[in-house]
Design a protein around this motif. Structure first.
Motif, PDB file in Angstrom:
ATOM      1  N   ILE A 177       0.851  -1.194   0.000  1.00 27.40           N
ATOM      2  CA  ILE A 177       0.000   0.000   0.000  1.00 27.40           C
ATOM      3  C   ILE A 177       0.878   1.233   0.000  1.00 27.40           C
ATOM      4  O   ILE A 177       1.810   1.349   0.793  1.00 27.40           O
ATOM      5  CB  ILE A 177      -0.909   0.021   1.252  1.00 27.40           C
TER       6      ILE A 177
ATOM      7  N   TYR B 158      -4.477   6.855  -0.826  1.00 26.90           N
ATOM      8  CA  TYR B 158      -4.093   5.479  -0.523  1.00 26.90           C
ATOM      9  C   TYR B 158      -4.201   4.667  -1.808  1.00 26.90           C
ATOM     10  O   TYR B 158      -5.256   4.649  -2.447  1.00 26.90           O
ATOM     11  CB  TYR B 158      -5.002   4.875   0.547  1.00 26.90           C
TER      12      TYR B 158
ATOM     13  N   LEU C 249      -3.438   0.860  -3.584  1.00 21.96           N
ATOM     14  CA  LEU C 249      -3.066  -0.549  -3.463  1.00 21.96           C
ATOM     15  C   LEU C 249      -2.215  -0.922  -4.669  1.00 21.96           C
ATOM     16  O   LEU C 249      -2.710  -0.999  -5.797  1.00 21.96           O
ATOM     17  CB  LEU C 249      -4.323  -1.423  -3.392  1.00 21.96           C
TER      18      LEU C 249
END
Length: 765
Positions: A734, A745, A747
């Motif tokens: 992450i 954020y 991934l």
């Protein structure tokens, strides 16, 4: 801006000039290591100019010697022997002669002398021009690195370019076996953190019938063996080398402008026991060195730089708005990565492999300050570090029996081989919180990585045995309504010793009981064969499970209702407050200037204690309670320990005191570069370096793992515009980018995940 930090680079530390004190100080900062061995950033000719060197040591992780600890008065259960990591043969030594003048910084004239540590590439370079007594000059450059791809190897390359024709140039490469004491620190000190080594602590013999120069060494007392080897290759193959007294030399007639290069490979084998294995180990090391020679220095360097690039790709933290702190932060991450043992049998010492401070011992520093960095960026290394604790569990059990606890294990406060090596039990063995620290690390590892196999085997055994010790050490006190108490202990604060119910220790024990019960119940519920086998082997009884739950529920956690303050221990508030403000500056650290009993009589903290407990379990305390306790304990803390500032900084972030958090972080990030503790010469402060990562991710990033969910409450100091870092969590990668107005954020790898940003759920795909 610190003199080592240039405005031109966020990755390079640069030293210019030939000031002896500067070069001595930077021996520690310029050290290179890879978890197996490390070598200090000393000059190649330092032995001949002692004022330029504090210690030239090359240290191999856990290669130690031992001797009896001498006590004026002995008592049962005292630690029996010192364990001291010892310098091994120094493979950096090089001599250069021009017309019979021997180069060093005091001979002839040295100009444009510069050394640089490239953090991004993991390379230490040196360059200068030297003019001898006859006016002839050489341009010299030297490059060195410690390999991760071949953990046994130190690689060096030397470039020598003459300014004149027809001079006599002599190059001598020496594999020093320390028969001369000049390369070992001989400084006297009363500092308990230092143990001066005044004699060689190993026997040595040169091995014949091998293609490379090999040396077999054996410690004087512990019976630990190693093979050290050297292989040199000169660019001009027509020049024959000469071997004499362990040195290899070349005689060359100089040609103006024609560069001569020397490639050096020095190898340090794995540690082994028993001289019968020396031929086998010698052959193995020789094979590795030959393979490296076939690749060549440039090929080895390319692989090394690629490795470092992979490390930074997952572990770097970028700060926009403060270049000096950016370099300081990367310097700390660089040294953290260098320090960690990677074979499951060795750990991380308090100084890494950069110096002889603390004798190369492993402390709770690893689990509480350094392991979080690896846990979220290099989880395989985190597992290796915890595996080390598993390998010494038998010694921890023996120590518990010595402490009259019939079941369980007590891990040594400071150790290499698992046995207690701290001769001062009030600030050593009494710190039984080390069990809870290790249990907390095991629990965190399993939660963050999802590695149930480790949790139900090695982790399970550690959790059960540490919980058993607490159950045996403490008791249910009927005078406190049946509360479970832990008496005669020392918490993290070593200025307050042998007290009852240290808050931090009791809280860690409470959670240790919970962790053990949780893992045992998971094994029983899953019917895990490995886990059930562990429980059967160690004689687990289900009545223990109920006792742990009862002890956890009834754990005594001292609190002053009148002041509405958390009590560090039963007696802390009954002591007079030390007048820190009016104590002369030259009386710090207090441990070097006052008798322990003088310090113990006062309310004064060496480091974070109760504040650390509240940081670790922040969700168990109200913000108002944390704020009151923070203000009180900050006023009685000297920060004489390098472990302290990062904790106070992270708690300041938690409380929204960002100016204070920034100030603490600046001290943390630049502690070794600025020599804030005045002892960087003995090695870096590795736990503080772990604290810098924690300060960024836990502090400014506000990251916590609560109820199996990653949660972030980010806050930036006012002068920063953006902070970016990456964390690994259960096979996911992450990326977190914190800006002034928002946080992104992303991934980068793995299955979709739900996280929390303050009180908002975010779904990452």
């Amino acid at each position: 801006m610190n003199s080592l930090i240039s405005k031109d680079s966020k990755w390079v530390l640069t030293e210019k000039g030939t000031d002896p004190e500067t070069i001595r100080q930077n021996e520690t900062l310029f050290a290179l290591s890879n978890g197996h061995f490390g070598t200090r950033g000393s000059l190649e000719e330092a032995e001949r100019t002692r004022e330029y060197s504090h210690s030239e040591a090359t240290l191999v992780n856990a290669y130690y010697d031992s001797e009896l600890i001498e006590y004026g008065e002995w008592a049962y259960g005292y630690a029996e022997k010192h364990q001291t990591v010892i310098p091994v043969p120094n493979g950096k030594k090089l001599a250069i002669k021009l017309d019979n003048d021997l180069f060093d910084l005091e001979t002839g004239k040295t100009t444009v002398h510069k050394r640089q540590l490239d953090l991004k590439k993991g390379l230490l370079t040196r360059s200068f021009t030297w003019e001898n007594s006859q006016g002839h000059k050489l341009d010299i450059s030297i490059e060195r690195f410690v390999s991760y791809d071949y953990p046994e190897l130190l690689a060096q390359k030397v470039w020598i370019t003459p300014h004149d024709d027809g001079c006599d140039l002599r190059i001598v490469a020496t594999l020093d076996d320390l028969k001369e004491m000049g390369s070992i620190s001989e400084e006297e000190s009363n500092d308990p953190r230092i143990k001066a080594q005044k004699e060689r602590r190993f026997k040595s013999e040169r091995l014949e019938d091998f293609e490379n120069q090999l040396l077999h060494i054996e410690t004087n007392s512990t019976g630990l063996h190693m093979i050290v080897g050297e292989k040199n290759e000169l660019s001009d193959s027509s020049v024959q080398s000469c071997f004499e007294n362990g040195s290899e030399s070349w005689e060359i007639d100089t040609v103006k402008g024609e560069t001569i290069t020397l490639e050096r490979t020095v190898g340090y084998s794995n540690i082994f026991k028993g001289a019968s294995m020396k031929e086998e180990k010698a052959q193995k090391l020789s094979t590795v060195m030959n393979e490296a020679s076939a690749i060549g220095f440039e090929g080895l360097k390319e692989k090394h730089v690629d490795h470092m690039e992979e490390f930074w790709e997952s572990s770097d933290i970028e700060i926009e708005g403060d270049d000096e702190l950016q370099v300081g932060l990367r310097f700390n991450l660089f040294h953290l990565y260098q320090a960690a043992g990677r074979d499951g049998k060795r750990n991380m010492s308090a100084k890494g492999l950069t110096g002889e401070g603390y004798e190369g011992h492993y402390f709770w520093d690893t689990e509480m300050y350094m392991l979080p960095f690896f846990l979220y960026t290099q989880p395989k290394i985190a597992k290796h570090l915890l595996n080390y604790r598993y390998t010494i569990l038998h010694e921890a059990r023996n120590r518990a029996r010595e402490m009259a606890v019939d079941k369980g294990a007590l891990f040594a406060w400071r150790t290499i081989n698992g046995k207690e090596a701290s001769p001062y039990y009030p600030a050593g063995t009494a710190q039984i919180h080390i069990n809870g620290d290790i249990a907390h690390a095991v629990h965190s590892y399993v939660k963050v990585t999802g590695d149930r196999r480790f949790g139900m085997h090695e982790g399970l055994e550690i959790l059960v045995e540490t919980a058993r010790f607490y159950a045996g050490w403490g008791h249910f006190d009927e005078k406190r309504n049946g509360a479970f108490v832990l008496n005669d202990v020392t918490g993290p604060d070593e200025y307050t010793a042998i007290v009852n119910n240290n808050y931090y220790t009791n809280l860690m024990a409470k959670h240790n009981f919970k962790y053990a019960a949780e893992m045992v119940e998971a094994v029983l519920e899953a019917g895990d064969e490995d886990g059930l086998g562990v429980l059967e082997r160690i004689g687990f009884d289900k009545t223990e499970l109920e006792n742990w739950k009862r002890a956890a529920d009834r754990m005594f956690l001292p609190y002053d209702e009148e002041q509405e303050l958390t009590m560090q221990d039963d007696s802390f508030f009954h002591k007079e407050v030390w007048d820190i403000e009016n104590t002369p500056k030259d009386k710090f650290p207090l441990l070097l200037n006052y008798h322990p009993l003088t310090i113990y009589r006062y309310q004064v903290n060496k480091q974070a204690d109760t504040v650390l407990a509240q940081f670790l379990f922040s969700d168990e305390f109200s913000q108002e309670q944390k704020a009151r306790d923070y203000e009180y304990y900050e006023s009685v803390t000297t920060h004489d320990s390098s472990l302290s500032r990062s904790v106070f900084g992270m708690m300041a972030s938690d409380l929204g005191e960002m100016d204070k958090a920034y100030s603490y972080f600046m001290d943390t990030a630049l502690m070794d570069i600025t020599d804030m503790q005045s002892n960087t010469k003995d090695g870096v402060h590795a736990a503080n370096m772990g604290g810098t990562w924690m300060s960024m991710v836990y502090g400014f990033g506000g990251m916590r793992l609560l109820n199996d969910t990653l949660q972030f409450r980010p806050r930036l100091p006012k002068d920063w515009t953006r902070v970016t870092f990456k964390v690994q969590f259960r096979h996911r990668l992450i990326k977190v980018a914190i800006g002034k107005e928002d946080t992104e954020y992303t991934l980068l790898k793995g299955e979709p995940l739900v996280i929390r940003h303050f009180d908002e759920e975010k779904h990452l795909d």
